[in-house]
Design a protein around this motif. Structure first.
Motif, mmCIF file in Angstrom:
data_model
loop_
_atom_site.group_PDB
_atom_site.id
_atom_site.type_symbol
_atom_site.label_atom_id
_atom_site.label_comp_id
_atom_site.label_asym_id
_atom_site.label_seq_id
_atom_site.Cartn_x
_atom_site.Cartn_y
_atom_site.Cartn_z
ATOM 1 N N MET A 1 0.848 -1.173 0.000
ATOM 2 C CA MET A 1 0.000 0.000 0.000
ATOM 3 C C MET A 1 0.894 1.236 0.000
ATOM 4 O O MET A 1 1.852 1.314 0.746
ATOM 5 C CB MET A 1 -0.889 -0.012 1.239
ATOM 6 C CG MET A 1 -1.417 1.349 1.594
ATOM 7 S SD MET A 1 -2.492 1.362 3.000
ATOM 8 C CE MET A 1 -3.895 0.629 2.263
ATOM 9 N N SER A 2 0.541 2.194 -0.818
ATOM 10 C CA SER A 2 1.332 3.419 -0.889
ATOM 11 C C SER A 2 1.017 4.303 0.321
ATOM 12 O O SER A 2 -0.052 4.225 0.914
ATOM 13 C CB SER A 2 1.034 4.174 -2.179
ATOM 14 O OG SER A 2 -0.218 4.821 -2.078
ATOM 15 N N ILE A 3 1.974 5.147 0.628
ATOM 16 C CA ILE A 3 1.805 6.059 1.757
ATOM 17 C C ILE A 3 0.670 7.040 1.492
ATOM 18 O O ILE A 3 -0.038 7.446 2.403
ATOM 19 C CB ILE A 3 3.142 6.779 2.076
ATOM 20 C CG1 ILE A 3 3.161 7.271 3.516
ATOM 21 C CG2 ILE A 3 3.426 7.887 1.111
ATOM 22 C CD1 ILE A 3 3.580 6.262 4.503
ATOM 23 N N GLU A 4 0.445 7.392 0.232
ATOM 24 C CA GLU A 4 -0.645 8.312 -0.114
ATOM 25 C C GLU A 4 -2.008 7.661 0.112
ATOM 26 O O GLU A 4 -2.947 8.305 0.557
ATOM 27 C CB GLU A 4 -0.511 8.795 -1.561
ATOM 28 C CG GLU A 4 0.599 9.812 -1.750
ATOM 29 C CD GLU A 4 0.482 11.013 -0.823
ATOM 30 O OE1 GLU A 4 -0.616 11.603 -0.719
ATOM 31 O OE2 GLU A 4 1.501 11.366 -0.188
ATOM 32 N N THR A 5 -2.121 6.369 -0.204
ATOM 33 C CA THR A 5 -3.375 5.648 0.046
ATOM 34 C C THR A 5 -3.637 5.580 1.548
ATOM 35 O O THR A 5 -4.745 5.821 2.004
ATOM 36 C CB THR A 5 -3.318 4.226 -0.539
ATOM 37 O OG1 THR A 5 -3.011 4.321 -1.924
ATOM 38 C CG2 THR A 5 -4.627 3.497 -0.345
ATOM 39 N N LEU A 6 -2.599 5.274 2.312
ATOM 40 C CA LEU A 6 -2.731 5.203 3.771
ATOM 41 C C LEU A 6 -3.154 6.554 4.343
ATOM 42 O O LEU A 6 -3.976 6.626 5.249
ATOM 43 C CB LEU A 6 -1.408 4.741 4.385
ATOM 44 C CG LEU A 6 -1.377 4.568 5.897
ATOM 45 C CD1 LEU A 6 -2.395 3.542 6.342
ATOM 46 C CD2 LEU A 6 0.014 4.169 6.346
ATOM 47 N N LYS A 7 -2.627 7.622 3.779
ATOM 48 C CA LYS A 7 -2.912 8.975 4.247
ATOM 49 C C LYS A 7 -4.411 9.281 4.254
ATOM 50 O O LYS A 7 -4.914 9.984 5.122
ATOM 51 C CB LYS A 7 -2.170 9.983 3.376
ATOM 52 C CG LYS A 7 -2.211 11.391 3.860
ATOM 53 C CD LYS A 7 -1.371 12.288 2.952
ATOM 54 C CE LYS A 7 -1.429 13.717 3.406
ATOM 55 N NZ LYS A 7 -0.612 14.582 2.540
ATOM 56 N N SER A 8 -5.136 8.700 3.306
ATOM 57 C CA SER A 8 -6.580 8.978 3.216
ATOM 58 C C SER A 8 -7.374 8.386 4.378
ATOM 59 O O SER A 8 -8.513 8.771 4.612
ATOM 60 C CB SER A 8 -7.135 8.461 1.884
ATOM 61 O OG SER A 8 -7.064 7.051 1.839
ATOM 62 N N TYR A 9 -6.787 7.469 5.144
ATOM 63 C CA TYR A 9 -7.459 6.865 6.300
ATOM 64 C C TYR A 9 -7.090 7.542 7.617
ATOM 65 O O TYR A 9 -7.664 7.231 8.656
ATOM 66 C CB TYR A 9 -7.090 5.381 6.409
ATOM 67 C CG TYR A 9 -7.680 4.523 5.327
ATOM 68 C CD1 TYR A 9 -8.960 4.003 5.450
ATOM 69 C CD2 TYR A 9 -6.958 4.242 4.167
ATOM 70 C CE1 TYR A 9 -9.512 3.221 4.448
ATOM 71 C CE2 TYR A 9 -7.506 3.457 3.156
ATOM 72 C CZ TYR A 9 -8.776 2.954 3.307
ATOM 73 O OH TYR A 9 -9.327 2.184 2.317
#
Length: 195
Positions: free
Chosen positions: A1-9
């Motif tokens: 999982m990319s850090i940007e995807t994680l950021k959305s949570y």
């Protein structure tokens, strides 16, 4: 999982803490569908990497809290060795330090709860009535109440069975099943239907 995807949570500004905590570890984070049995999970993989799973349905503050809990396992095991108890003193100390370190990203009313919680972190956040109330109080259905709102002698339904409150034992409630007369202990924040 990319850090940007994680950021959305995550709540705002949480990413900076994760970058520090992730620093030296190969971690795979999986976002899962809602699981009633757990909010998150940590495992060390055969290739020596680490896997953390977290429910996708958690609001950002709870998501970050659960992620911090799971990362505390990783950091405690790496720091103190694999023979420590999963939720023992080493984990509690690590988790408490991480909570206090990242306290400013949480809303002020939650910060007060987390300060108290960090004095003796529990393995399951459901054991903290303050945290459960903060994150789940508004999720009671119209006909539901928390067990702690009932009085001795009150009757209620739980999973289609009828019960009567017999007595309070420290933090738990001793109740008798109306059908089979067996006695059961209920946690204060068990969701029941008062009759």
């Amino acid at each position: 999982m990319s850090i940007e995807t994680l950021k959305s949570y995550l709540p705002e500004n949480a990413l900076s803490f994760l970058k520090i905590w992730f620093a030296d570890y190969p971690i795979h984070i999986k976002i899962t569908r809602n699981r009633n049995s757990k909010l998150g999970d940590y495992r060390k993989m055969p290739d020596q990497s680490h896997q953390i799973t977290i429910n996708s349905t958690l609001e950002p503050d709870l998501f970050f809290f659960v992620l911090t809990h799971e990362l505390a396992h990783l950091i405690a095991f790496e720091k103190f060795g694999r023979r420590i108890s999963a939720h023992g003193n080493e984990w509690k100390t690590t988790f408490a330090q991480m909570i206090l370190e990242s306290l400013d990203i949480y809303p002020q009313d939650l910060q007060l709860i987390l300060k108290r919680f960090s004095k003796s972190p529990k393995a399951n956040f459901m054991s903290s009535s303050d945290l459960v109330r903060y994150f789940h109080f508004d999720q009671l259905k119209d006909d539901e109440v928390f067990m702690e709102s009932l009085q001795i002698g009150d009757r209620f339904m739980y999973r289609e069975d009828a019960y009567k409150v017999e007595e309070k034992r420290k933090k738990l409630y001793l109740c008798i099943n109306s059908t089979n007369a067996k006695k059961y202990l209920f946690k204060p924040l068990a969701k029941v239907q008062k009759v």
